[in-house]
Design a protein around this motif. Structure first.
Motif, PDB file in Angstrom:
ATOM      1  N   ARG A  89      13.045  44.227  52.035  1.00 45.08           N
ATOM      2  CA  ARG A  89      13.388  43.749  53.221  1.00 45.08           C
ATOM      3  C   ARG A  89      14.931  43.561  53.398  1.00 45.08           C
ATOM      4  NH1 ARG A  89      10.752  38.143  55.638  1.00 45.08           N
ATOM      5  NH2 ARG A  89       8.856  39.697  55.940  1.00 45.08           N
ATOM      6  N   TRP A  90      15.489  43.065  52.293  1.00 48.96           N
ATOM      7  CA  TRP A  90      17.299  43.173  52.348  1.00 48.96           C
ATOM      8  C   TRP A  90      17.619  44.452  52.418  1.00 48.96           C
ATOM      9  CZ3 TRP A  90      20.393  44.609  48.298  1.00 48.96           C
ATOM     10  CH2 TRP A  90      21.953  44.481  48.608  1.00 48.96           C
ATOM     11  N   PHE A  91      16.982  45.463  51.612  1.00 49.90           N
ATOM     12  CA  PHE A  91      17.282  46.842  51.695  1.00 49.90           C
ATOM     13  C   PHE A  91      17.439  47.278  52.874  1.00 49.90           C
ATOM     14  CE2 PHE A  91      15.912  47.734  47.043  1.00 49.90           C
ATOM     15  CZ  PHE A  91      17.219  47.078  46.718  1.00 49.90           C
ATOM     16  N   TYR A  92      16.204  46.906  53.765  1.00 45.57           N
ATOM     17  CA  TYR A  92      16.270  47.727  55.084  1.00 45.57           C
ATOM     18  C   TYR A  92      16.870  46.771  56.398  1.00 45.57           C
ATOM     19  CZ  TYR A  92      12.488  50.599  53.218  1.00 45.57           C
ATOM     20  OH  TYR A  92      11.948  51.803  52.455  1.00 45.57           O
ATOM     21  N   ASP A  93      17.496  45.729  55.930  1.00 46.47           N
ATOM     22  CA  ASP A  93      18.190  45.060  56.833  1.00 46.47           C
ATOM     23  C   ASP A  93      18.710  45.764  57.915  1.00 46.47           C
ATOM     24  OD1 ASP A  93      20.209  43.082  58.071  1.00 46.47           O
ATOM     25  OD2 ASP A  93      18.737  41.603  57.287  1.00 46.47           O
ATOM     26  N   PRO A  94      18.584  45.793  59.068  1.00 46.75           N
ATOM     27  CA  PRO A  94      19.527  46.687  60.086  1.00 46.75           C
ATOM     28  C   PRO A  94      21.013  46.087  60.055  1.00 46.75           C
ATOM     29  CG  PRO A  94      17.999  44.977  61.069  1.00 46.75           C
ATOM     30  CD  PRO A  94      17.611  44.747  60.032  1.00 46.75           C
ATOM     31  N   GLY A  95      21.231  45.031  59.711  1.00 48.99           N
ATOM     32  CA  GLY A  95      22.688  44.595  59.586  1.00 48.99           C
ATOM     33  C   GLY A  95      23.466  44.890  58.340  1.00 48.99           C
ATOM     34  N   PRO A  96      23.401  43.916  57.363  1.00 48.05           N
ATOM     35  CA  PRO A  96      24.126  44.239  56.151  1.00 48.05           C
ATOM     36  C   PRO A  96      23.275  44.709  54.929  1.00 48.05           C
ATOM     37  CG  PRO A  96      23.528  41.876  56.281  1.00 48.05           C
ATOM     38  CD  PRO A  96      23.170  42.496  57.465  1.00 48.05           C
ATOM     39  N   GLY A  97      22.205  45.409  55.264  1.00 46.63           N
ATOM     40  CA  GLY A  97      21.360  46.037  54.300  1.00 46.63           C
ATOM     41  C   GLY A  97      21.852  46.907  53.533  1.00 46.63           C
ATOM     42  N   LEU A  98      21.325  47.174  52.210  1.00 42.88           N
ATOM     43  CA  LEU A  98      21.905  48.164  51.479  1.00 42.88           C
ATOM     44  C   LEU A  98      21.905  49.714  52.238  1.00 42.88           C
ATOM     45  CD1 LEU A  98      22.894  48.995  48.634  1.00 42.88           C
ATOM     46  CD2 LEU A  98      20.483  49.105  47.975  1.00 42.88           C
ATOM     47  N   PHE A  99      20.634  50.116  52.650  1.00 39.71           N
ATOM     48  CA  PHE A  99      20.705  51.330  53.107  1.00 39.71           C
ATOM     49  C   PHE A  99      21.509  51.671  54.000  1.00 39.71           C
ATOM     50  CE2 PHE A  99      15.977  51.418  51.479  1.00 39.71           C
ATOM     51  CZ  PHE A  99      16.281  51.829  50.427  1.00 39.71           C
ATOM     52  N   ASN A 100      21.566  50.897  55.232  1.00 36.33           N
ATOM     53  CA  ASN A 100      22.634  51.080  56.152  1.00 36.33           C
ATOM     54  C   ASN A 100      24.170  50.955  55.660  1.00 36.33           C
ATOM     55  OD1 ASN A 100      20.924  51.432  58.461  1.00 36.33           O
ATOM     56  ND2 ASN A 100      20.674  49.357  58.994  1.00 36.33           N
ATOM     57  N   LEU A 107      24.671  54.219  54.320  1.00 35.19           N
ATOM     58  CA  LEU A 107      25.022  55.228  55.754  1.00 35.19           C
ATOM     59  C   LEU A 107      26.285  54.967  56.239  1.00 35.19           C
ATOM     60  CD1 LEU A 107      21.618  55.129  57.178  1.00 35.19           C
ATOM     61  CD2 LEU A 107      22.519  56.988  55.850  1.00 35.19           C
ATOM     62  N   GLU A 108      26.929  53.743  55.959  1.00 30.90           N
ATOM     63  CA  GLU A 108      28.038  53.626  56.737  1.00 30.90           C
ATOM     64  C   GLU A 108      29.324  54.160  56.012  1.00 30.90           C
ATOM     65  OE1 GLU A 108      30.917  49.808  58.258  1.00 30.90           O
ATOM     66  OE2 GLU A 108      28.807  49.373  57.256  1.00 30.90           O
ATOM     67  N   VAL A 109      29.192  54.127  54.864  1.00 25.65           N
ATOM     68  CA  VAL A 109      30.083  54.850  53.814  1.00 25.65           C
ATOM     69  C   VAL A 109      30.298  56.352  54.148  1.00 25.65           C
ATOM     70  CG1 VAL A 109      30.780  55.398  51.315  1.00 25.65           C
ATOM     71  CG2 VAL A 109      29.574  53.375  51.928  1.00 25.65           C
ATOM     72  N   PRO A 122      25.017  57.093  61.122  1.00 28.12           N
ATOM     73  CA  PRO A 122      24.691  55.879  62.089  1.00 28.12           C
ATOM     74  C   PRO A 122      23.632  55.183  61.337  1.00 28.12           C
ATOM     75  CG  PRO A 122      23.687  57.850  62.928  1.00 28.12           C
ATOM     76  CD  PRO A 122      24.531  58.424  61.940  1.00 28.12           C
ATOM     77  N   ALA A 123      23.650  53.744  61.487  1.00 26.74           N
ATOM     78  CA  ALA A 123      22.716  52.925  60.944  1.00 26.74           C
ATOM     79  C   ALA A 123      21.216  53.167  61.466  1.00 26.74           C
ATOM     80  CB  ALA A 123      23.194  51.342  61.243  1.00 26.74           C
TER      81      ALA A 123
END
Length: 292
Positions: free
Chosen positions: A127-138, A141-143, A147-148
């Motif tokens: 759930r933290w990985f998928y968090d739309p804010g500070p999640g790992l996956f987003n 993607l930001e790096v 887009p998130a």
């Protein structure tokens, strides 16, 4: 003759006494719940008042529920995606680990580690990985200036996201099974094929797969039965949303029983699932036995 017969009878009686304990536990904790659930599917049960026999009424209400078809469709889609990811990934991982010469034990532990985590811990981690804010996956993607994504809030991505979680959490056991099966393939076959100029893909297709055919068929059957009963991933991560895009059969069954307090309808749902999986298993075993 009489002495020998009485001794054989006494030995068999002792064996049956030891066996009866296991049979009793199996009947009490396996067959009794199945029979009890089947009976409840023909009754209106709330456990707040006496049960009332309704015959096929629960099944009629079940088939009239629009979510019934939606749940089966979502479950089938999850199962199909799980086969694409979850069936190929453990086999590929086992083949790679089997070819390694160093660090194999450490990598086996690493692959099996997710299985040792409690399921709820796994779900909260993802759930933290998928968090739309500070999640790992987003964050990743930001790096790359991408887009998130709304991983669990998008109807197009939610089911795929659940499949990735399930694959990561459960592939360790299947990988070890494949590794054990690969250990039984004679190394001389690979050496002979390599001397004949066979590529890695040819050795895999003509030696590994035929030698592991039985294991592959059994794991395929078990995986389909297991993924058709998916519950914890949608229950914890999406709650069946968005817009019922991840409502599965067991999640709908849970709602019938513990949200709507309709245990008769929930038992009817479990009976349908039992019959569908039993029919599928019978047909699958029949077809694979015929082909063999």
């Amino acid at each position: 003759m009489t002495v020998r017969r009485s001794r054989r009878l006494r030995d068999n009686l002792v064996a049956y006494l030891f066996l009866s304990a296991g049979l009793l536990c199996f009947a009490l904790f396996s067959w009794y719940p199945i029979v009890r659930g089947l009976l409840l599917s023909f009754q209106q049960v709330t456990f707040a008042e006496p049960a009332r026999w309704v015959g096929l009424g629960n099944f009629r209400r079940l088939f009239d529920d629009p979510l019934f078809a939606t749940a089966w469709q979502n479950t089938g889609w999850f199962t199909l995606l799980a086969l694409v990811f979850g069936f190929a990934a453990p086999f590929a991982t086992a083949v790679v680990l089997n070819e390694l010469r160093h660090g194999k034990a450490y990598l086996r532990l690493t692959v099996y580690l997710p299985v040792m985590l409690p399921p709820i811990v796994t779900m909260l981690l993802w759930r933290w990985f998928y968090d739309p804010g500070p999640g790992l996956f987003n964050s990743v993607l930001e790096v790359f200036h991408l887009p998130a994504q709304q991983w669990l809030e998008s109807e197009n991505l939610a089911m795929v996201s659940l499949v990735l979680v399930s694959t990561w959490a459960n592939m360790g056991t299947t990988t070890l099974i494949y590794l054990a099966a690969l250990g039984g393939v004679p190394g001389e076959l690979y050496e002979a094929a390599e001397l004949d100029g066979a590529s890695i893909g040819q050795r895999l297709w003509h030696i590994t797969v035929p030698r592991m055919r039985f294991i592959l068929m059994i794991t395929l059957l078990l995986q389909i039965i297991g993924t058709m009963q998916v519950f914890i991933e949608p229950f914890v991560l999406t709650g069946g949303g968005p817009d019922d895009a991840t409502v599965t059969v067991l999640l709908l069954l849970y709602r019938y029983a513990f949200v709507y307090n309709d245990f008769g309808l929930a038992s009817a749902m479990s009976t349908v699932l039992f019959l569908v999986l039993g029919l599928f298993a019978g047909v699958y075993l029949r077809l694979t036995r015929t082909r063999s």
